[in-house]
Design an enzyme around this catalytic site. Sequence first.
Site, PDB file in Angstrom:
ATOM      1  N   HIS A  18      28.337 114.669  64.532  1.00  0.00           N
ATOM      2  CA  HIS A  18      28.967 114.419  63.227  1.00  0.00           C
ATOM      3  C   HIS A  18      29.928 115.555  62.897  1.00  0.00           C
ATOM      4  O   HIS A  18      29.985 116.571  63.589  1.00  0.00           O
ATOM      5  CB  HIS A  18      27.908 114.244  62.120  1.00  0.00           C
ATOM      6  N   CYS A  37      30.863 123.210  60.002  1.00  0.00           N
ATOM      7  CA  CYS A  37      30.465 121.791  60.044  1.00  0.00           C
ATOM      8  C   CYS A  37      31.659 120.858  59.914  1.00  0.00           C
ATOM      9  O   CYS A  37      31.549 119.661  60.179  1.00  0.00           O
ATOM     10  CB  CYS A  37      29.446 121.487  58.948  1.00  0.00           C
ATOM     11  N   HIS A  43      30.367 118.042  66.253  1.00  0.00           N
ATOM     12  CA  HIS A  43      29.318 118.819  66.910  1.00  0.00           C
ATOM     13  C   HIS A  43      28.043 117.991  66.848  1.00  0.00           C
ATOM     14  O   HIS A  43      27.944 117.057  66.047  1.00  0.00           O
ATOM     15  CB  HIS A  43      29.133 120.185  66.228  1.00  0.00           C
ATOM     16  N   HIS A  45      23.642 117.366  66.919  1.00  0.00           N
ATOM     17  CA  HIS A  45      22.323 117.851  66.519  1.00  0.00           C
ATOM     18  C   HIS A  45      21.263 117.042  67.254  1.00  0.00           C
ATOM     19  O   HIS A  45      21.448 115.850  67.503  1.00  0.00           O
ATOM     20  CB  HIS A  45      22.081 117.668  65.016  1.00  0.00           C
ATOM     21  N   ASP A  83      21.085 106.927  67.917  1.00  0.00           N
ATOM     22  CA  ASP A  83      20.975 107.833  69.065  1.00  0.00           C
ATOM     23  C   ASP A  83      22.239 107.781  69.926  1.00  0.00           C
ATOM     24  O   ASP A  83      22.748 106.706  70.248  1.00  0.00           O
ATOM     25  CB  ASP A  83      19.756 107.469  69.916  1.00  0.00           C
ATOM     26  N   HIS A  84      22.744 108.962  70.290  1.00  0.00           N
ATOM     27  CA  HIS A  84      23.953 109.120  71.097  1.00  0.00           C
ATOM     28  C   HIS A  84      25.192 108.490  70.459  1.00  0.00           C
ATOM     29  O   HIS A  84      26.108 108.057  71.172  1.00  0.00           O
ATOM     30  CB  HIS A  84      23.741 108.612  72.535  1.00  0.00           C
ATOM     31  N   GLU A 128      17.383 118.667  60.833  1.00  0.00           N
ATOM     32  CA  GLU A 128      18.686 118.800  61.479  1.00  0.00           C
ATOM     33  C   GLU A 128      18.617 119.941  62.492  1.00  0.00           C
ATOM     34  O   GLU A 128      19.203 119.880  63.571  1.00  0.00           O
ATOM     35  CB  GLU A 128      19.760 119.065  60.436  1.00  0.00           C
TER      36      GLU A 128
HETATM   37 NI    NI Z   1      26.047 119.552  61.627  1.00  0.00          NI
END
Ligand code: NI
Length: 138
Positions: A18, A37, A43, A45, A83-84, A128
């Site tokens: 995200h 961010c 990036h 998580h 996911d992914h 997170e």
């Molecule tokens: Ni983040």
Amino acid sequence: MSTPKVAVYRKINFNAAHKLYRKDWSTEKNKEVFGLCANENYHGHNYRLDVKVVGEIDPETGYVIDLTELKEILQTEVHNRFDHQNLNLDCLEFKDLNPTGENIVVVIYNLIRAKLDAKYTLQIRLYETERNYFEYPS
Ligand code: NI
């Protein structure tokens, strides 16, 4: 004697990318408010979700909820969906919603809640990182 209420937990993981930004703000303003961010190229998580379901023990089965049923709800509503994925680009839920931990935990809550019998109380916690996590309802 009243039927005992018990909390049942299940954990799942999903990995997603995200970035935090508002389309209606300038790049500078986004960098100022969201810092790293807001990095242009996203990036990732390793999100962890703890799901808590509270209900009465069914005297027939001895279960509050069949954990296989809960597992399938989480697989379909959370894992298969996020996911992914790139939350900003791939997921309609975040098309116009900044994918902060706060917003993600509410979105996921609503998705699970919609599939869960109304007799259950639901609370979820989204990690997170090891140190940053979000709980809803608070
Ligand atoms: Ni983040």
